[in-house]
Write a protein that holds these residues in place. Structure first.
Motif, PDB file in Angstrom:
ATOM      1  N   THR A   1       0.704  -1.207  -0.034  1.00 37.93           N
ATOM      2  CA  THR A   1       0.050  -0.054  -0.154  1.00 37.93           C
ATOM      3  C   THR A   1       0.933   1.265   0.099  1.00 37.93           C
ATOM      4  N   SER A   2       0.642   2.155  -0.841  1.00 41.81           N
ATOM      5  CA  SER A   2       1.519   3.496  -0.895  1.00 41.81           C
ATOM      6  C   SER A   2       0.318   4.517  -1.136  1.00 41.81           C
ATOM      7  N   ASN A   3       0.580   5.668  -0.957  1.00 41.07           N
ATOM      8  CA  ASN A   3      -0.349   6.764  -1.066  1.00 41.07           C
ATOM      9  C   ASN A   3       0.060   7.816  -2.094  1.00 41.07           C
ATOM     10  N   LEU A   4      -0.960   8.611  -2.628  1.00 40.46           N
ATOM     11  CA  LEU A   4      -0.883   9.708  -3.521  1.00 40.46           C
ATOM     12  C   LEU A   4      -1.124  10.819  -2.630  1.00 40.46           C
ATOM     13  N   ALA A   5      -0.526  12.169  -2.509  1.00 40.77           N
ATOM     14  CA  ALA A   5      -0.899  13.266  -1.698  1.00 40.77           C
ATOM     15  C   ALA A   5      -1.136  14.241  -2.726  1.00 40.77           C
ATOM     16  N   VAL A   6      -2.083  15.020  -2.386  1.00 41.14           N
ATOM     17  CA  VAL A   6      -2.367  16.196  -3.254  1.00 41.14           C
ATOM     18  C   VAL A   6      -2.545  17.462  -2.232  1.00 41.14           C
ATOM     19  N   GLN A   7      -1.697  18.353  -2.668  1.00 40.48           N
ATOM     20  CA  GLN A   7      -1.710  19.545  -1.989  1.00 40.48           C
ATOM     21  C   GLN A   7      -2.196  20.872  -2.763  1.00 40.48           C
ATOM     22  N   VAL A   8      -3.196  21.563  -2.206  1.00 43.66           N
ATOM     23  CA  VAL A   8      -3.738  22.775  -2.937  1.00 43.66           C
ATOM     24  C   VAL A   8      -3.370  24.043  -1.967  1.00 43.66           C
ATOM     25  N   ASP A   9      -2.767  24.979  -2.580  1.00 40.95           N
ATOM     26  CA  ASP A   9      -2.586  26.117  -1.647  1.00 40.95           C
ATOM     27  C   ASP A   9      -2.830  27.515  -2.474  1.00 40.95           C
ATOM     28  N   GLY A  10      -3.405  28.551  -1.855  1.00 34.93           N
ATOM     29  CA  GLY A  10      -3.554  29.548  -2.716  1.00 34.93           C
ATOM     30  C   GLY A  10      -4.105  30.695  -1.670  1.00 34.93           C
ATOM     31  N   GLN A  11      -4.361  32.028  -2.353  1.00 34.37           N
ATOM     32  CA  GLN A  11      -5.035  33.115  -1.371  1.00 34.37           C
ATOM     33  C   GLN A  11      -6.657  32.697  -1.648  1.00 34.37           C
ATOM     34  N   PHE A  12      -7.005  32.586  -0.400  1.00 33.04           N
ATOM     35  CA  PHE A  12      -8.536  32.644  -0.173  1.00 33.04           C
ATOM     36  C   PHE A  12      -9.007  33.663   0.673  1.00 33.04           C
ATOM     37  N   ASP A  13      -9.789  34.545   0.106  1.00 31.04           N
ATOM     38  CA  ASP A  13     -10.408  35.584   1.042  1.00 31.04           C
ATOM     39  C   ASP A  13      -9.229  36.285   1.736  1.00 31.04           C
ATOM     40  N   GLY A  14      -8.172  36.812   0.630  1.00 29.30           N
ATOM     41  CA  GLY A  14      -7.119  37.373   1.308  1.00 29.30           C
ATOM     42  C   GLY A  14      -6.188  36.792   2.149  1.00 29.30           C
ATOM     43  N   LYS A  15      -6.231  35.499   2.396  1.00 23.21           N
ATOM     44  CA  LYS A  15      -5.387  34.841   3.264  1.00 23.21           C
ATOM     45  C   LYS A  15      -4.686  33.523   2.641  1.00 23.21           C
ATOM     46  N   ARG A  16      -3.604  33.373   2.982  1.00 24.70           N
ATOM     47  CA  ARG A  16      -2.977  32.181   2.191  1.00 24.70           C
ATOM     48  C   ARG A  16      -3.128  30.861   3.073  1.00 24.70           C
ATOM     49  N   ARG A  17      -4.008  29.843   2.467  1.00 20.49           N
ATOM     50  CA  ARG A  17      -4.366  28.833   2.906  1.00 20.49           C
ATOM     51  C   ARG A  17      -3.766  27.478   2.195  1.00 20.49           C
ATOM     52  N   SER A  18      -4.050  26.412   2.776  1.00 23.78           N
ATOM     53  CA  SER A  18      -3.423  24.997   2.186  1.00 23.78           C
ATOM     54  C   SER A  18      -4.525  23.935   2.641  1.00 23.78           C
ATOM     55  N   ARG A  19      -4.651  22.837   1.751  1.00 22.57           N
ATOM     56  CA  ARG A  19      -5.223  21.720   2.253  1.00 22.57           C
ATOM     57  C   ARG A  19      -4.445  20.550   1.471  1.00 22.57           C
ATOM     58  N   ILE A  20      -4.545  19.452   2.258  1.00 17.35           N
ATOM     59  CA  ILE A  20      -3.744  18.356   1.775  1.00 17.35           C
ATOM     60  C   ILE A  20      -4.633  17.177   1.804  1.00 17.35           C
ATOM     61  N   SER A  21      -4.743  16.229   1.088  1.00 14.10           N
ATOM     62  CA  SER A  21      -5.274  14.859   1.037  1.00 14.10           C
ATOM     63  C   SER A  21      -4.737  13.794   0.508  1.00 14.10           C
ATOM     64  N   THR A  22      -4.810  12.779   0.935  1.00 17.20           N
ATOM     65  CA  THR A  22      -4.281  11.481   0.359  1.00 17.20           C
ATOM     66  C   THR A  22      -5.195  10.554   0.198  1.00 17.20           C
ATOM     67  N   PHE A  23      -4.696   9.720  -0.880  1.00 17.54           N
ATOM     68  CA  PHE A  23      -5.519   8.496  -1.597  1.00 17.54           C
ATOM     69  C   PHE A  23      -4.564   7.239  -1.403  1.00 17.54           C
ATOM     70  N   SER A  24      -5.085   6.083  -0.833  1.00 20.10           N
ATOM     71  CA  SER A  24      -4.317   5.115  -0.756  1.00 20.10           C
ATOM     72  C   SER A  24      -4.371   4.229  -2.144  1.00 20.10           C
ATOM     73  N   VAL A  25      -3.418   3.692  -2.557  1.00 18.30           N
ATOM     74  CA  VAL A  25      -3.180   2.948  -3.464  1.00 18.30           C
ATOM     75  C   VAL A  25      -2.710   1.489  -3.371  1.00 18.30           C
ATOM     76  N   GLN A  26      -3.263   0.439  -4.186  1.00 16.94           N
ATOM     77  CA  GLN A  26      -2.782  -0.980  -3.569  1.00 16.94           C
ATOM     78  C   GLN A  26      -1.871  -1.255  -4.648  1.00 16.94           C
ATOM     79  N   GLY A  27      -0.719  -1.734  -4.455  1.00 16.41           N
ATOM     80  CA  GLY A  27       0.555  -1.959  -5.256  1.00 16.41           C
ATOM     81  C   GLY A  27       0.465  -3.006  -6.147  1.00 16.41           C
ATOM     82  N   GLY A  28       1.276  -2.840  -7.323  1.00 18.70           N
ATOM     83  CA  GLY A  28       1.309  -4.104  -8.226  1.00 18.70           C
ATOM     84  C   GLY A  28       1.493  -5.394  -7.738  1.00 18.70           C
TER      85      GLY A  28
END
Length: 158
Positions: free
Chosen positions: A99-126
């Motif tokens: 089992t490995s993971n794919l991580a996704v990070q989104v960051d930017g200016q939202f309502d004048g403030k720098r914010r970020s969110r990270i999500s991960t998705f599990s992947v079953q290996g070959g």
């Protein structure tokens, strides 16, 4: 004596609830985006929905626990999105063993403030080389609209 213990218990419970509420209010705010995705053997389809307008948005994808992202690891740099806009990304990768993971990070200016969110998705290996056909009973991992991970199981055949 029971009245005193009940009153004390109620006071403690009220204090506990008040302290939990205060802690949740003081938590670091995350970017107002929803990250959902469907993970397959070597590719993920990600949908990023923007709950509010955003500027200078960067999206990065990372492999964790042996997963290797194929192609650019920064598919979005410095973009602008309107509230309600949904972006779809296709991410190709080579899964790690097990089992490995794919991580996704989104960051930017939202309502004048720098914010970020990270999500991960599990992947079953070959499978190991020569191990035969892929397992048709393996679940597909996905994320529902609320960000909860779910496993989609294939129907059983008789």
């Amino acid at each position: 004596m029971q009245v005193t213990i009940s009153t004390l218990a109620a006071a403690l419970a009220a204090g506990l609830i008040a302290s939990l509420t205060a802690a949740s209010v003081q938590a670091k705010p995350h970017a107002p985006v929803e990250i959902a995705g469907t993970v397959q053997a070597r590719q993920a389809t990600l949908k990023i929905a923007f709950d509010s307008a955003a500027q200078q948005v960067n999206v990065r994808v990372y492999g964790v626990d042996g997963l290797t992202v194929i192609g650019t690891r920064s598919p979005v740099i410095g973009a602008t999105f309107a509230a309600g806009q949904v972006m779809t990304l296709i991410v190709n990768y080579t899964p790690g063993a097990g089992t490995s993971n794919l991580a996704v990070q989104v960051d930017g200016q939202f309502d004048g403030k720098r914010r970020s969110r990270i999500s991960t998705f599990s992947v079953q290996g070959g499978r190991a080389a020569g191990a035969g056909a892929p397992d048709s009973t393996a679940p597909t991992m996905s994320v529902d609209g609320r960000g909860r991970r779910i496993a989609i199981l294939p129907a059983q055949t008789r």
